[in-house]
Scaffold this active site. Structure first.
Site, PDB file in Angstrom:
ATOM      1  N   GLU A 195      -6.344  -6.934   5.223  1.00  0.00           N
ATOM      2  CA  GLU A 195      -5.866  -7.866   4.199  1.00  0.00           C
ATOM      3  C   GLU A 195      -6.033  -9.315   4.623  1.00  0.00           C
ATOM      4  OE1 GLU A 195      -2.176  -6.669   6.634  1.00  0.00           O
ATOM      5  OE2 GLU A 195      -4.096  -5.804   6.017  1.00  0.00           O
ATOM      6  N   ASP A 225      -6.370  -1.852  -3.060  1.00  0.00           N
ATOM      7  CA  ASP A 225      -7.767  -2.269  -3.186  1.00  0.00           C
ATOM      8  C   ASP A 225      -7.952  -3.231  -4.358  1.00  0.00           C
ATOM      9  OD1 ASP A 225      -8.397  -0.700  -1.036  1.00  0.00           O
ATOM     10  OD2 ASP A 225      -9.324   0.911  -2.205  1.00  0.00           O
ATOM     11  N   ASN A 281       0.820  -1.212   0.000  1.00  0.00           N
ATOM     12  CA  ASN A 281       0.000   0.000   0.000  1.00  0.00           C
ATOM     13  C   ASN A 281       0.852   1.259   0.000  1.00  0.00           C
ATOM     14  OD1 ASN A 281      -2.728  -0.582  -0.208  1.00  0.00           O
ATOM     15  ND2 ASN A 281      -3.002  -0.948   1.982  1.00  0.00           N
TER      16      ASN A 281
END
Length: 311
Positions: free
Chosen positions: A226, A199, A190
């Site tokens: 996650e 995403d 991320n």
């Protein structure tokens, strides 16, 4: 005209009605009244009703009270104690107006009564109302139990399914796999590729998990962040290892680049899995805690691997 549109709308949701009556004439009348609103399934006696209900999980059951083998009261007790069919709505069919029987039927989980001989207008109105309520409940249930990002089940749905499957596993004396899956080094992913890319990666993982799980009762949910959770009923050790390996293979085939991972140039997962025997006394909370501890053992062992324990 409005009535016809209403029927078409109900049918579009693939509602299923199981008609249970030992008299052929009654089954025929009810079919003619309902065939435009739902898929119709027939049972001639109580044992067949229980078998077909477990096989087809109908949304609504029209259940005769008096039958040769099992009474309608015995049938509803069975289906309401089965995790597969416990949500099925039940309308009793009876030729006897008896307050005591009505009280018993409602106490056992019935939602209404229809009386013989049939008044077709009343029967149609009552059943249509219940089918509409079922349709609305299914829509609300879907919205409440779906993860907004990935489109798979969320934690709320997971909690419900895990409790029901644990109960079923104890009853059937089989084995149940519960696995926690965590995307390795997702924070660096991320941080470096952006949350939009993160995403997208989670959506891809969700898709491959659904593709790997083939059986109707196999279940996957996003646990949070996650992390994902799998529940596989009636799954032995060989089957558990095969499914988990298939997940690793599918993720490898996706080849989602992750140059900031310490274990691979592509996205990987770590898994903690518990295979529960039918005599296990662990609660739903205990099972998730156990799977989570095994997951962290997999991470501490170097990630991109599975730690499986049989209990």
């Amino acid at each position: 005209m409005i009535k016809n549109n209403h029927r078409m709308e109900l049918e579009s949701f693939d509602l299923k009605v199981l008609i249970v009556d030992d008299e052929k004439a009654n089954r025929k009348i009810l079919k003619e009244l309902l065939q435009e609103q739902a898929k119709i399934i027939f049972a001639k006696n109580g044992e067949q009703a229980i078998e077909l209900a477990h096989k087809h999980t109908p949304d609504l059951m029209l259940l005769d009270v008096v039958m040769p083998d099992k009474s309608g009261f015995e049938v509803i007790e069975t289906i309401k104690n089965d995790p597969v069919t416990m949500a099925t709505s039940v309308i009793f069919i009876t030729g006897l107006a008896n307050c005591h029987d009505e009280e018993r039927g409602f106490a056992l989980g019935g939602c209404d009564y229809i009386y013989k001989p049939f008044n077709t207008n009343i029967v149609t109105a009552r059943i249509s109302t219940h089918l509409e309520l079922i349709q609305q409940r299914k829509m609300l249930d879907t919205i409440a139990h779906i993860d907004a990002l990935t489109g798979i089940s969320n934690r709320r749905k997971l909690d419900k399914v895990l409790k029901s499957e644990l109960a079923a596993n104890k009853r059937d004396k089989k084995q149940l796999l519960v696995a926690m899956l965590d995307v390795d080094y997702f924070k660096p992913f991320n941080d470096n590729y952006g949350h939009g890319a993160g995403d997208i990666a989670l959506k891809k993982v969700s898709v491959l998990l659904r593709e790997v799980l083939k059986r109707p009762r196999d279940f996957v949910a996003r646990y949070g962040g996650e992390e994902f959770t799998l529940i596989l009923p009636d799954c032995d050790e060989h089957g558990a290892k095969q499914v988990l390996q298939n997940i690793f293979t599918a993720l490898s085939d996706k080849a989602i680049q992750h140059e900031f991972s310490d274990v691979s140039d592509y996205l990987t997962m770590s898994v903690g899995a518990v295979l529960l025997n039918g005599d296990s006394l662990l609660s739903a909370k205990d099972v998730l805690v156990k799977a989570d501890r095994l997951l962290y053992r997999a991470k501490n062992n170097g990630r991109n691997q599975t730690v499986l324990e049989i209990i």
